[in-house]
Enzyme design. Structure first.
Site, PDB file in Angstrom:
ATOM      1  N   HIS A  34       4.137 -26.464  12.781  1.00  0.00           N
ATOM      2  CA  HIS A  34       5.540 -26.889  12.829  1.00  0.00           C
ATOM      3  C   HIS A  34       5.735 -28.240  13.537  1.00  0.00           C
ATOM      4  O   HIS A  34       6.385 -29.141  13.004  1.00  0.00           O
ATOM      5  CB  HIS A  34       6.388 -25.848  13.555  1.00  0.00           C
ATOM      6  CG  HIS A  34       6.211 -24.448  13.034  1.00  0.00           C
ATOM      7  ND1 HIS A  34       6.002 -24.168  11.706  1.00  0.00           N
ATOM      8  CD2 HIS A  34       6.223 -23.246  13.663  1.00  0.00           C
ATOM      9  CE1 HIS A  34       5.886 -22.849  11.557  1.00  0.00           C
ATOM     10  NE2 HIS A  34       6.018 -22.280  12.725  1.00  0.00           N
ATOM     11  N   ASP A  61       5.568 -23.770   5.570  1.00  0.00           N
ATOM     12  CA  ASP A  61       5.806 -24.087   6.984  1.00  0.00           C
ATOM     13  C   ASP A  61       7.312 -24.075   7.121  1.00  0.00           C
ATOM     14  O   ASP A  61       7.996 -25.006   6.681  1.00  0.00           O
ATOM     15  CB  ASP A  61       5.245 -25.466   7.339  1.00  0.00           C
ATOM     16  CG  ASP A  61       5.371 -25.728   8.831  1.00  0.00           C
ATOM     17  OD1 ASP A  61       6.464 -25.514   9.382  1.00  0.00           O
ATOM     18  OD2 ASP A  61       4.374 -26.132   9.452  1.00  0.00           O
ATOM     19  N   HIS A  62       7.848 -23.011   7.726  1.00  0.00           N
ATOM     20  CA  HIS A  62       9.297 -22.833   7.623  1.00  0.00           C
ATOM     21  C   HIS A  62      10.077 -23.935   8.338  1.00  0.00           C
ATOM     22  O   HIS A  62      11.235 -24.157   8.038  1.00  0.00           O
ATOM     23  CB  HIS A  62       9.722 -21.420   8.053  1.00  0.00           C
ATOM     24  CG  HIS A  62       9.785 -21.205   9.534  1.00  0.00           C
ATOM     25  ND1 HIS A  62       8.685 -20.965  10.295  1.00  0.00           N
ATOM     26  CD2 HIS A  62      10.831 -21.191  10.392  1.00  0.00           C
ATOM     27  CE1 HIS A  62       9.045 -20.809  11.569  1.00  0.00           C
ATOM     28  NE2 HIS A  62      10.355 -20.944  11.646  1.00  0.00           N
ATOM     29  N   ASP A  73      -0.059 -21.544  17.170  1.00  0.00           N
ATOM     30  CA  ASP A  73       1.122 -20.886  16.602  1.00  0.00           C
ATOM     31  C   ASP A  73       2.220 -21.899  16.252  1.00  0.00           C
ATOM     32  O   ASP A  73       2.928 -21.723  15.257  1.00  0.00           O
ATOM     33  CB  ASP A  73       1.648 -19.865  17.627  1.00  0.00           C
ATOM     34  CG  ASP A  73       2.774 -19.002  17.086  1.00  0.00           C
ATOM     35  OD1 ASP A  73       2.614 -18.493  15.961  1.00  0.00           O
ATOM     36  OD2 ASP A  73       3.799 -18.842  17.768  1.00  0.00           O
ATOM     37  N   LYS A 110       1.773 -18.754   6.970  1.00  0.00           N
ATOM     38  CA  LYS A 110       0.931 -19.076   8.107  1.00  0.00           C
ATOM     39  C   LYS A 110       0.465 -17.779   8.766  1.00  0.00           C
ATOM     40  O   LYS A 110       1.100 -16.759   8.542  1.00  0.00           O
ATOM     41  CB  LYS A 110       1.666 -19.999   9.068  1.00  0.00           C
ATOM     42  CG  LYS A 110       2.855 -19.344   9.773  1.00  0.00           C
ATOM     43  CD  LYS A 110       3.361 -20.184  10.904  1.00  0.00           C
ATOM     44  CE  LYS A 110       2.453 -20.052  12.095  1.00  0.00           C
ATOM     45  NZ  LYS A 110       3.152 -19.685  13.340  1.00  0.00           N
ATOM     46  N   LYS A 117      13.871 -26.214   7.266  1.00  0.00           N
ATOM     47  CA  LYS A 117      15.116 -26.240   8.051  1.00  0.00           C
ATOM     48  C   LYS A 117      15.942 -27.451   7.649  1.00  0.00           C
ATOM     49  O   LYS A 117      15.411 -28.557   7.520  1.00  0.00           O
ATOM     50  CB  LYS A 117      14.786 -26.308   9.554  1.00  0.00           C
ATOM     51  CG  LYS A 117      14.189 -25.016  10.116  1.00  0.00           C
ATOM     52  CD  LYS A 117      13.973 -25.143  11.617  1.00  0.00           C
ATOM     53  CE  LYS A 117      13.166 -23.980  12.163  1.00  0.00           C
ATOM     54  NZ  LYS A 117      13.924 -22.774  12.396  1.00  0.00           N
ATOM     55  N   GLU A 173      11.358 -21.537  23.349  1.00  0.00           N
ATOM     56  CA  GLU A 173      11.900 -20.229  22.954  1.00  0.00           C
ATOM     57  C   GLU A 173      12.246 -19.429  24.193  1.00  0.00           C
ATOM     58  O   GLU A 173      11.530 -19.509  25.199  1.00  0.00           O
ATOM     59  CB  GLU A 173      10.866 -19.465  22.133  1.00  0.00           C
ATOM     60  CG  GLU A 173      10.539 -20.128  20.823  1.00  0.00           C
ATOM     61  CD  GLU A 173       9.609 -19.264  20.011  1.00  0.00           C
ATOM     62  OE1 GLU A 173      10.122 -18.402  19.277  1.00  0.00           O
ATOM     63  OE2 GLU A 173       8.399 -19.429  20.125  1.00  0.00           O
ATOM     64  N   LYS A 229       6.971 -20.130  25.085  1.00  0.00           N
ATOM     65  CA  LYS A 229       7.766 -18.897  25.016  1.00  0.00           C
ATOM     66  C   LYS A 229       8.311 -18.605  26.406  1.00  0.00           C
ATOM     67  O   LYS A 229       7.795 -19.104  27.405  1.00  0.00           O
ATOM     68  CB  LYS A 229       6.901 -17.737  24.532  1.00  0.00           C
ATOM     69  CG  LYS A 229       6.473 -17.919  23.078  1.00  0.00           C
ATOM     70  CD  LYS A 229       6.268 -16.621  22.370  1.00  0.00           C
ATOM     71  CE  LYS A 229       5.826 -16.805  20.929  1.00  0.00           C
ATOM     72  NZ  LYS A 229       6.952 -17.004  19.997  1.00  0.00           N
ATOM     73  N   ARG A 259       0.821  -1.213   0.000  1.00  0.00           N
ATOM     74  CA  ARG A 259       0.000   0.000   0.000  1.00  0.00           C
ATOM     75  C   ARG A 259       0.863   1.274   0.000  1.00  0.00           C
ATOM     76  O   ARG A 259       0.484   2.271  -0.581  1.00  0.00           O
ATOM     77  CB  ARG A 259      -0.838  -0.028   1.270  1.00  0.00           C
ATOM     78  CG  ARG A 259      -2.219   0.517   1.126  1.00  0.00           C
ATOM     79  CD  ARG A 259      -2.854   0.526   2.495  1.00  0.00           C
ATOM     80  NE  ARG A 259      -3.196  -0.839   2.903  1.00  0.00           N
ATOM     81  CZ  ARG A 259      -4.431  -1.294   2.903  1.00  0.00           C
ATOM     82  NH1 ARG A 259      -5.419  -0.526   2.524  1.00  0.00           N
ATOM     83  NH2 ARG A 259      -4.692  -2.526   3.291  1.00  0.00           N
TER      84      ARG A 259
HETATM   85  C1  BG6 Z   1       6.685 -18.863  13.996  1.00  0.00           C
HETATM   86  C2  BG6 Z   1       5.845 -18.464  15.168  1.00  0.00           C
HETATM   87  O1  BG6 Z   1       5.944 -19.607  13.077  1.00  0.00           O
HETATM   88  O2  BG6 Z   1       7.787 -19.642  14.456  1.00  0.00           O
HETATM   89  C3  BG6 Z   1       6.659 -17.704  16.193  1.00  0.00           C
HETATM   90  O3  BG6 Z   1       4.764 -17.660  14.732  1.00  0.00           O
HETATM   91  C4  BG6 Z   1       7.870 -18.487  16.588  1.00  0.00           C
HETATM   92  O4  BG6 Z   1       5.877 -17.385  17.337  1.00  0.00           O
HETATM   93  C5  BG6 Z   1       8.631 -18.974  15.357  1.00  0.00           C
HETATM   94  O5  BG6 Z   1       8.704 -17.642  17.365  1.00  0.00           O
HETATM   95  C6  BG6 Z   1       9.724 -19.936  15.757  1.00  0.00           C
HETATM   96  O6  BG6 Z   1      10.513 -20.195  14.643  1.00  0.00           O
HETATM   97  P1  BG6 Z   1      12.028 -20.617  14.821  1.00  0.00           P
HETATM   98  O7  BG6 Z   1      12.495 -20.893  13.437  1.00  0.00           O
HETATM   99  O8  BG6 Z   1      12.725 -19.494  15.495  1.00  0.00           O
HETATM  100  O9  BG6 Z   1      11.990 -21.848  15.696  1.00  0.00           O
END
Ligand code: BG6
Length: 499
Positions: free
Chosen positions: A251, A188-189, A246, A159, A193, A227, A351, A51
């Site tokens: 994941h 889905d990252h 989340d 996501k 990995k 985390e 977290k 935007r």
């Molecule tokens: C994200 C979540 O998908 O993954 C976050 O929304 C989280 O809350 C993150 O911190 C964790 O990813 P990674 O790669 O740091 O384990």
């Protein structure tokens, strides 16, 4: 995960949400690294759409600063050539004229740079916005691809993929109205990995581990994503989401599937996705009345992080003072099939935990007959897959302490990525974006998997939604989570692995 170095067809990558944090922090640095490694076609362009009233030059300047911050030192002449491939279209995603401007820009790039009509659209925006984008793309005819394989069109969606089963199903329907399933790449990252991709190589690229990978030898499996950070600046999103949505729905269930799946007959999207879906289908549903037994939640209170005092979740900016959102979740899953019957899979995430670590622990059964005495003190053999940090795999087992007596102690065999391979480990986004440009969806989620994963978690979400489910247990920031999570395992005479 490619066996040989393939380079995508000439193409344009369009990023919706180009002025956002993810573009600057992750996406453009990922593209930069791909370019640096010669993994992008000569004819390549990136078009940012957002935007804000930026132009090409301002967008390039912003990305230049982002690269300096997130990549580090850069060769200026290579950087200039890279930035010249970046373009910007300013427009409201709800306004059809934005798509007219985008279409014109894409046609110009095809004409002037030979990008061949191949497009990948990356929706780096929240679902409520990308639904509108997808609809507008359909109306503007930006969803078409040619049957001959040239002029392909793919869309990547970030996501969260839904908030519950119904919204995920609805998202799939809207996407399917405009795109065919094979055009949709749900990111889905975790699957990108290196350490997660390596699980299949570890299991199936060797013949020594797979024979042990079943109920005869495995006592239980633990999957942890802890985390150190709190909710940071994302309370607006996170408070509506919570740890289960989340991290676990996507994941950690994906990781569980990669651990538990049967060997696919080949490493392609269809075979791998089918096996992962079979795992989800074999997971015994946790009924609403069983949630108390199989699921635990928690919310961090004040405590410490890196030796400093930190606020509790309820004191964080933008978090409602009476929020019941869980920042910690632990679940026990049962996989009802021949391979895993009787082997619990414990999954936890939180977290503001003691430290940042994502780990899979496979604990093996005790030997059937123990002949060395003091057997109750003999720790079981354990395989630990460290997804991050200190990426690697360790096998811990019992060895004889040198000396005249037979005394046992735990010893380790260790594989460390850094020591074995050195160099820079590619970021998940690099792998995933490259795969999409190559048309390889193996590491992406498909619609059936997404819907099934939500279905499995719905009873837990329903139970936790009600106030009659009691207070959300608290844990101090910097700890290992709520005491209730220990009880989840002690019911089964087990304990969590140390973080
Ligand atoms: C994200 C979540 O998908 O993954 C976050 O929304 C989280 O809350 C993150 O911190 C964790 O990813 P990674 O790669 O740091 O384990």
């Amino acid at each position: 995960m490619k066996q040989n170095q393939r380079v995508p067809d000439p193409c344009v990558l369009v990023i919706f949400g180009a002025s956002g944090d993810l573009t600057r922090r992750k996406l453009v640095p990922a593209i930069w690294h791909l370019q640096e490694q010669g993994r992008l076609p000569e004819a390549f362009a990136l078009v940012g759409v957002a935007r804000r009233e930026w132009d090409d030059n301002y967008f390039r300047q912003q990305m230049r600063e982002g690269l300096a911050e997130f990549v580090g030192e850069l060769d200026e002449s290579v950087l200039d050539a890279f930035l010249a491939k970046l373009h910007y279209v300013s427009g409201d995603p709800a306004d059809p004229t934005t798509y007219v401007a985008l279409k014109n820009q894409l046609e110009t790039l095809d004409r002037e740079h030979g990008t061949g009509g191949n497009r990948c659209f990356y929706c780096s925006v929240p679902p409520q916005i990308y639904l509108g984008i997808v609809e507008q793309m359909g109306k503007a005819g930006l969803n078409h691809q040619h049957q001959d394989g040239q002029g392909w069109c793919r869309v990547i969606v970030e996501k969260p993929f839904g908030h519950d089963f119904d919204s995920a199903h609805n998202l799939n329907e809207v996407l399917h109205n405009v795109f065919a399933e094979e055009q949709i790449y749900r990111i889905d990252h975790y699957l990108g990995k290196e350490t997660v991709q390596n699980i299949l190589v570890f299991r199936l690229g060797n013949s020594i581990f797979e024979p042990l990978w079943n109920r005869r030898y495995v006592d239980h499996v633990q999957i942890t994503a802890a985390e150190g950070v709190g909710v940071e600046h994302r309370a607006g999103y996170y408070d509506q989401s919570g740890a289960l949505r989340d991290m676990i729905q996507n994941h950690l269930l994906q990781v569980l599937c990669v651990i538990a799946m049967e060997p696919p007959s080949s490493f392609d999207a269809e075979s791998v996705r089918l096996e992962k879906l079979k795992v989800l289908k074999a997971i015994r549903p946790i009924l609403i009345g069983q949630v108390v037994r199989y699921a635990v939640r928690g919310q961090y209170g004040p405590g410490t992080a890196n030796g400093e005092a930190v606020a509790g979740y309820l004191q964080e900016n933008e978090v409602p003072a009476d929020s019941r959102t869980e920042t910690y979740a632990a679940l026990e899953f049962t996989v009802d099939n021949w391979r895993w019957q009787g082997v619990p899979f414990y999954v936890r995430t939180g977290k503001r935990m003691e430290k940042r670590t994502s780990t899979i622990t496979i604990q093996f059964s005790q030997p059937p007959h123990l002949i060395f005495g003091q057997t109750d003190q003999m720790p079981p053999s354990t395989l630990t897959i460290r997804i991050q940090p200190e990426e690697g795999i360790s096998l811990s087992f019992n060895g004889k302490v040198p000396g005249p007596d037979v005394r046992l102690d735990t010893v380790n065999m260790d594989f460390s990525y850094a020591e074995s391979f050195g160099g820079r480990t590619p970021e998940a986004y690099e792998t995933l974006i490259l795969d999409c440009l190559l048309g390889d969806a193996t590491l992406y989620s498909d619609s059936d998997w997404i819907e099934k994963s939500w279905q499995l978690l719905m009873p837990v979400l329903e139970a936790w939604k009600t106030t009659s489910s009691g207070a959300v247990p608290s844990y101090p920031a910097g700890s290992c989570g709520p005491n209730e999570a220990d009880a989840l395992l002690s019911e089964d005479w087990r304990t969590w692995a140390a973080l």
